[in-house]
Design a protein around this motif. Sequence first.
Motif, PDB file in Angstrom:
ATOM      1  N   ASP A   1       2.623  -1.934  -3.096  1.00 22.38           N
ATOM      2  CA  ASP A   1       1.220  -1.623  -3.990  1.00 22.38           C
ATOM      3  C   ASP A   1       2.090  -2.827  -5.428  1.00 22.38           C
ATOM      4  O   ASP A   1       1.320  -1.878  -6.268  1.00 22.38           O
TER       5      ASP A   1
ATOM      6  N   ASN B   1      19.113 -14.189   5.614  1.00 24.72           N
ATOM      7  CA  ASN B   1      18.532 -13.620   4.624  1.00 24.72           C
ATOM      8  C   ASN B   1      17.561 -14.317   3.415  1.00 24.72           C
ATOM      9  O   ASN B   1      18.034 -15.343   3.243  1.00 24.72           O
TER      10      ASN B   1
ATOM     11  N   HIS C   1      14.057   8.346   2.151  1.00 25.23           N
ATOM     12  CA  HIS C   1      14.081   8.050   0.637  1.00 25.23           C
ATOM     13  C   HIS C   1      14.384   9.536   0.551  1.00 25.23           C
ATOM     14  O   HIS C   1      13.967  10.605   1.046  1.00 25.23           O
TER      15      HIS C   1
ATOM     16  N   ASP D   1       7.275  -3.775  -2.389  1.00 24.54           N
ATOM     17  CA  ASP D   1       6.701  -3.221  -1.848  1.00 24.54           C
ATOM     18  C   ASP D   1       5.439  -3.557  -2.128  1.00 24.54           C
ATOM     19  O   ASP D   1       4.288  -3.977  -3.083  1.00 24.54           O
TER      20      ASP D   1
ATOM     21  N   ASP E   1       6.829   4.305   3.338  1.00 22.17           N
ATOM     22  CA  ASP E   1       5.016   3.619   2.987  1.00 22.17           C
ATOM     23  C   ASP E   1       6.091   2.135   3.922  1.00 22.17           C
ATOM     24  O   ASP E   1       5.082   1.153   3.966  1.00 22.17           O
TER      25      ASP E   1
HETATM   26  O1  JJ1 Z   1      10.663   2.049  -1.058  1.00 22.31           O
HETATM   27  C1  JJ1 Z   1       9.447   2.229  -0.546  1.00 22.31           C
HETATM   28  N1  JJ1 Z   1       8.590   2.977  -0.799  1.00 22.31           N
HETATM   29  C2  JJ1 Z   1       8.842   3.936  -1.888  1.00 22.31           C
HETATM   30  C3  JJ1 Z   1       8.190   3.588  -3.550  1.00 22.31           C
HETATM   31  C4  JJ1 Z   1       6.368   3.454  -2.940  1.00 22.31           C
HETATM   32  C5  JJ1 Z   1       5.484   3.211  -3.981  1.00 22.31           C
HETATM   33  C6  JJ1 Z   1       3.934   2.470  -2.836  1.00 22.31           C
HETATM   34  N2  JJ1 Z   1       4.095   1.606  -2.652  1.00 22.31           N
HETATM   35  C7  JJ1 Z   1       8.084   4.956  -1.117  1.00 22.31           C
HETATM   36  N3  JJ1 Z   1       8.455   6.262  -2.131  1.00 22.31           N
HETATM   37  C8  JJ1 Z   1       8.071   7.409  -1.058  1.00 22.31           C
HETATM   38  C9  JJ1 Z   1       9.197   8.118  -1.335  1.00 22.31           C
HETATM   39  C10 JJ1 Z   1       9.173   9.724  -1.046  1.00 22.31           C
HETATM   40  C11 JJ1 Z   1      10.093  10.756  -1.828  1.00 22.31           C
HETATM   41  C12 JJ1 Z   1      10.387  12.216  -1.352  1.00 22.31           C
HETATM   42  C13 JJ1 Z   1      10.305  12.389   0.124  1.00 22.31           C
HETATM   43  C14 JJ1 Z   1       8.528  11.952   0.072  1.00 22.31           C
HETATM   44  C15 JJ1 Z   1       8.450  10.135   0.192  1.00 22.31           C
HETATM   45  O2  JJ1 Z   1       8.248   5.305  -0.276  1.00 22.31           O
HETATM   46  C16 JJ1 Z   1       9.129   0.708   0.262  1.00 22.31           C
HETATM   47  C17 JJ1 Z   1      10.254   1.544   1.610  1.00 22.31           C
HETATM   48  O3  JJ1 Z   1       9.708   2.726   1.785  1.00 22.31           O
HETATM   49  N4  JJ1 Z   1      10.148  -0.167   0.317  1.00 22.31           N
HETATM   50  C18 JJ1 Z   1       9.362  -0.980   0.374  1.00 22.31           C
HETATM   51  O4  JJ1 Z   1       7.821  -1.131   0.798  1.00 22.31           O
HETATM   52  C19 JJ1 Z   1       9.652  -2.797  -0.171  1.00 22.31           C
HETATM   53  C20 JJ1 Z   1       9.823  -3.716   1.273  1.00 22.31           C
HETATM   54  C21 JJ1 Z   1      10.141  -3.164   2.512  1.00 22.31           C
HETATM   55  C22 JJ1 Z   1      10.646  -4.229   3.168  1.00 22.31           C
HETATM   56  C23 JJ1 Z   1      11.836  -5.101   3.087  1.00 22.31           C
HETATM   57  C24 JJ1 Z   1      12.201  -6.465   3.913  1.00 22.31           C
HETATM   58  C25 JJ1 Z   1      13.308  -7.015   3.454  1.00 22.31           C
HETATM   59  C26 JJ1 Z   1      13.854  -8.111   3.431  1.00 22.31           C
HETATM   60  C27 JJ1 Z   1      14.907  -8.103   5.054  1.00 22.31           C
HETATM   61  O5  JJ1 Z   1      16.019  -9.477   4.289  1.00 22.31           O
END
Ligand code: JJ1
Length: 392
Positions: free
Chosen positions: A74, A135, A187, A72, A362
Motif C-alpha cells: 500500500d 541484494n 510482526h 509495502d 501482509d
Molecule cells: O511490514 C509489512 N506489513 C505491515 C504493514 C502493512 C501496511 C499496509 N500494507 C503489516 N502490518 C500488520 C502488523 C500487525 C501487528 C499486530 C498483529 C497483527 C499484524 O502487515 C510487510 C511484511 O508483512 N512488509 C512489506 O510488505 C515490505 C516488503 C516485503 C518484501 C521484502 C522484499 C525484500 C527484498 C529482499 O532482498
Amino acid sequence: RYAFWETQPVAQFTEEDELAEDGPIDKPKTVQDVRQEPYTLPDSFEWCVCDLTDDAVAHEVYELLSNNYVEDDDAMFRFNYSAAFLKWCLLCPGHKLEWLVGVRVKASRKLVGFISAVPASIRANASRVPMVEINFLCVHKKLRSKRLAPVLIKEITRRVNLTDIWQAAYTAGVLLPKPVATCRYYHRSLNPRKLIDVGFSRLAPRMTMARTIKLYKLPDEPLTPGLREARPEDAAKIAELLNSQLERYKLTQHFNAEEVAHWFQNIDNVINAFVVEDPACPGRLTDLVSFYTLPSSILGHPQHTELKAAYLYYTAATATPLKQLVNDAMTVAAGRGYDVFNALDLMQNDSFLRDLKFGMGDGQLHYYLYNWRLGGRGGQGIQPGEVGLVLM
Ligand code: JJ1
Ligand code: MYA
C-alpha cells in the motif's frame, strides 16, 4: 509471461519434472566462456563501482535506496537501510568492490541504479555450493519499466561468473520463476500506540489502547541467566553451535569463524547478537539469538517519519527454550526504543510466533536460487520450516 526470466537458468513455472535432481540448470561453463565486456547500457548511462569504504559513496547508495527501494503493497512504508548497515552487510568477508554495481547518469553522475553480490557458502540439501547472495537491486523511480533491471542482473552475473561462481541465492517480495520457498512475515508490536497511529497495525476488536499496551508489555531485562552480547573471541564456538543447528534445514548458509565474527557482532542500530554462556560452565556457549535493524520510512505521516524495526536473524537454541531466547531479544529491542520486532516463519520460528504475540503481516518473502535446481516434492519447493537462510 516473464520475457527476461524465461531466458535465464532458473526453474520455470511451466516445467513439471517431478524426477529432476538437485544441481545446476545451465550447461557447465568456464571463466574463459564468460564475456569480457560489460553489458551495454542505454546511451545516457554508465556503470560504476560503488566503493562503500568511501563514506560519500555509501551515502549516495543510501540516498538511492531510501528514496527508491522496497515498499509495502500500500506504499505506506519504505525500507530505510542505514549507510552503516549497508557498509556492514556489503563489506563482509570475501566482498569484492566490483560486485557493488552502480548505474550513473553520464551527464550529472547521479546514481540511479544499484545491485550487489556478496559471497556465501550455501548448502542446498546435500550439496555445499559457493554462491553469491544478491541484494539491493534498485532502479530510480523515474527510470522504471525501461528494462534496466535485466541489464543490472546480467552484468552482476557476468562479474560473478568471472570469479568462477555460477550460482546465487536471492529473495524478493515479488513472484518470479520460481520460488524454492515462500515465507511469511510476522510482526510483534513493541510500541503499539505508535504502530496504530501510523497505520502499521490496528486496534483489535473489543480492545482499548490501555489494554493493548498492557498486552504487549515486556520485562525490563532479559530473563535468561548468562545471556550476554557476543564478542569477537566467541566466533569459533558460535560457528560450531550455529552450523550444527543449521544442519537440520534443506536450504541454509555455512559460516566459518571469520564470517561469524562479522555477521554476529554488536553494532548499535545495525546488528545485535547475544549468546548464553552456561553459568555452570564458564566458556561454554549454549545458545545464540540475533537481530538486525532495518527501519522503514513512514510515507506521508504528519507526526512520525520512521518506524524502528528489529528483524530476527539467526538463532541457535540448545539449552534455553527458543521462545525464551526470542523473548529476551524482544525485551532488549523494546528497551532500546524499537517499535516492532519482525520474524519470518522459517526455521523453527513457528514454535514461538503465536505464544510471543506475533501477528501475520501482509508481506511474503520468496526465496530463489539462480542456476541451481532444488528437487523437493516434485518441483514444488520446500516448506518455510525447512528454510535455514536469512538474507538482509
Ligand atoms: O511490514 C509489512 N506489513 C505491515 C504493514 C502493512 C501496511 C499496509 N500494507 C503489516 N502490518 C500488520 C502488523 C500487525 C501487528 C499486530 C498483529 C497483527 C499484524 O502487515 C510487510 C511484511 O508483512 N512488509 C512489506 O510488505 C515490505 C516488503 C516485503 C518484501 C521484502 C522484499 C525484500 C527484498 C529482499 O532482498
Ligand atoms: S529484491 C528487491 C528488489 N528491489 C525493489 O523491489 C526496489 C523497488 N523496485 C525497483 O527498484 C525496480 O522495480 C526493480 C525492477 C529494480 C526491482 N528481482 O527494469 P525493468 C523483473 C528480479 O523494466 P523495473 C532483490 O534485491 C521483472 O519480472 N527481477 O523493471 C533481489 C521483469 O522481468 P520479466 C525482477 O521495475 C534481486 C524485469 O525485471 C524484480 O524498472 C535479485 C523488468 O525490468 C526483482 N525484485 O525494475 C535479482 N523485479 O520480463 C536476481 C522485477 O522476466 C539475481 N523484476 O518479467 C539473479 C542472480 C544473479 C547472480 C548470478 C551469479 C551466478
